[in-house]
Design a protein around this motif. Structure first.
Motif, PDB file in Angstrom:
ATOM      1  N   GLY A 156       0.744  -1.248   0.000  1.00  0.00           N
ATOM      2  CA  GLY A 156       0.000   0.000   0.000  1.00  0.00           C
ATOM      3  C   GLY A 156       0.773   1.296   0.000  1.00  0.00           C
ATOM      4  N   SER A 157       2.099   1.250   0.087  1.00  0.00           N
ATOM      5  CA  SER A 157       2.866   2.490   0.045  1.00  0.00           C
ATOM      6  C   SER A 157       3.486   2.663  -1.339  1.00  0.00           C
ATOM      7  N   LEU A 158       2.858   3.473  -2.161  1.00  0.00           N
ATOM      8  CA  LEU A 158       3.396   3.726  -3.494  1.00  0.00           C
ATOM      9  C   LEU A 158       4.696   4.520  -3.424  1.00  0.00           C
ATOM     10  N   ASP A 159       4.864   5.297  -2.348  1.00  0.00           N
ATOM     11  CA  ASP A 159       6.109   6.050  -2.168  1.00  0.00           C
ATOM     12  C   ASP A 159       7.277   5.127  -1.822  1.00  0.00           C
ATOM     13  N   ALA A 160       7.024   4.120  -0.980  1.00  0.00           N
ATOM     14  CA  ALA A 160       8.043   3.142  -0.576  1.00  0.00           C
ATOM     15  C   ALA A 160       9.335   3.826  -0.126  1.00  0.00           C
ATOM     16  N   HIS A 161       9.224   4.741   0.814  1.00  0.00           N
ATOM     17  CA  HIS A 161      10.403   5.448   1.296  1.00  0.00           C
ATOM     18  C   HIS A 161      11.320   4.549   2.118  1.00  0.00           C
ATOM     19  N   LEU A 162      10.769   3.825   3.093  1.00  0.00           N
ATOM     20  CA  LEU A 162      11.508   2.895   3.956  1.00  0.00           C
ATOM     21  C   LEU A 162      12.605   3.577   4.776  1.00  0.00           C
ATOM     22  N   ASN A 163      12.588   4.890   4.846  1.00  0.00           N
ATOM     23  CA  ASN A 163      13.730   5.622   5.377  1.00  0.00           C
ATOM     24  C   ASN A 163      13.273   7.022   5.782  1.00  0.00           C
ATOM     25  N   PRO A 164      13.380   7.395   7.058  1.00  0.00           N
ATOM     26  CA  PRO A 164      12.992   8.742   7.471  1.00  0.00           C
ATOM     27  C   PRO A 164      13.725   9.841   6.718  1.00  0.00           C
TER      28      PRO A 164
END
Length: 241
Positions: free
Chosen positions: A61-69
């Motif tokens: 569900g996270s299209l951004d897929a940052h995985l990192n602050p």
């Protein structure tokens, strides 16, 4: 149950840490099949971990897929949209802790077989090759700036629809490049959640002979990447990369 950006960031980050710290454990801990395989294996394993983490985050569900602050903060600065900062970073911290705990479980017999406490900590958190506060901070900051600028170049704004298919692979290559070229000084955290969540897990888990969690150093892989994120975000904002 529904997928969501929060769930995607949490599970994607957990997979990132399971595979990323998993490869460190495979190389560093005693009596594993990958013992002493070396830096190339570690950097490659982390690159693949990032790629798989991105795919999993998107699937949940996270299209951004940052995985990192640091990535979340950088693109908040670049776009002046801070709405994702708190939920994303919360999910990433929880996911990092979960992923590190899964590494502990997966390699459970090998902790007792490994006598060196520093090696055990390395399976959770980063540490400097030469402890020098200024140099270590600069390393984390600079490496994170490279990460943010690289991600900006890989974005759909620059690659169009191509970024949807090959973007995760290019992100993995970017992280691999950073590890090979800039990672030898501090272990290239470039991600506050990647370091803080597992370091906390190291402190709390019943790991035999684990030694110190090195909290005196822990601020550098948090503040350094955040400083790099702000610099990178401002560069993107100013030059609209």
């Amino acid at each position: 149950m529904q997928t969501s950006p929060f769930l995607g960031e949490l599970i994607g980050t957990a997979v990132l840490l399971l595979l990323g710290n998993g490869v460190v454990a495979n190389v560093v801990l005693k009596q594993t099949k990958g013992e002493s395989a070396g830096w190339i294996v570690i950097t490659a394993g982390w690159a693949f971990a990032v790629t798989m983490g991105v795919f999993v985050a998107k699937a949940f569900g996270s299209l951004d897929a940052h995985l990192n602050p640091a990535v979340t903060v950088a693109f908040a600065v670049a776009t002046n949209d801070y709405s994702h900062v708190v939920p994303y970073i919360t999910a990433q911290l929880v996911g990092a802790f979960v992923g590190a705990t899964l590494v502990w479980l997966h390699y459970y017999p090998h902790w007792a077989a490994t006598p060196d406490g520093g090696s055990k900590l390395a399976c959770f958190a980063t540490g400097p090759a030469i402890r020098n506060t200024g140099a270590n901070f600069l390393s984390e900051t600079l490496a994170t700036v490279v990460l943010i600028l690289g991600l900006a170049g890989i974005s759909s704004k620059n690659l169009g629809e191509l970024a949807i298919g090959v973007g995760p692979y290019l992100v993995g290559i970017l992280v691999w490049s950073i590890g090979l070229s800039l990672g030898g000084t501090t272990g290239y955290a470039i991600n506050p959640a990647r370091d803080f969540g597992p370091r906390l897990a190291h402190a709390l888990l019943p790991i035999p002979g684990k030694g110190s969690s090195d909290w005196s150093y822990a601020w550098i892989p948090v503040v350094g990447p955040l400083a790099g994120a702000i610099i990178g975000g401002l560069l993107i904002h100013l030059f609209t990369l």
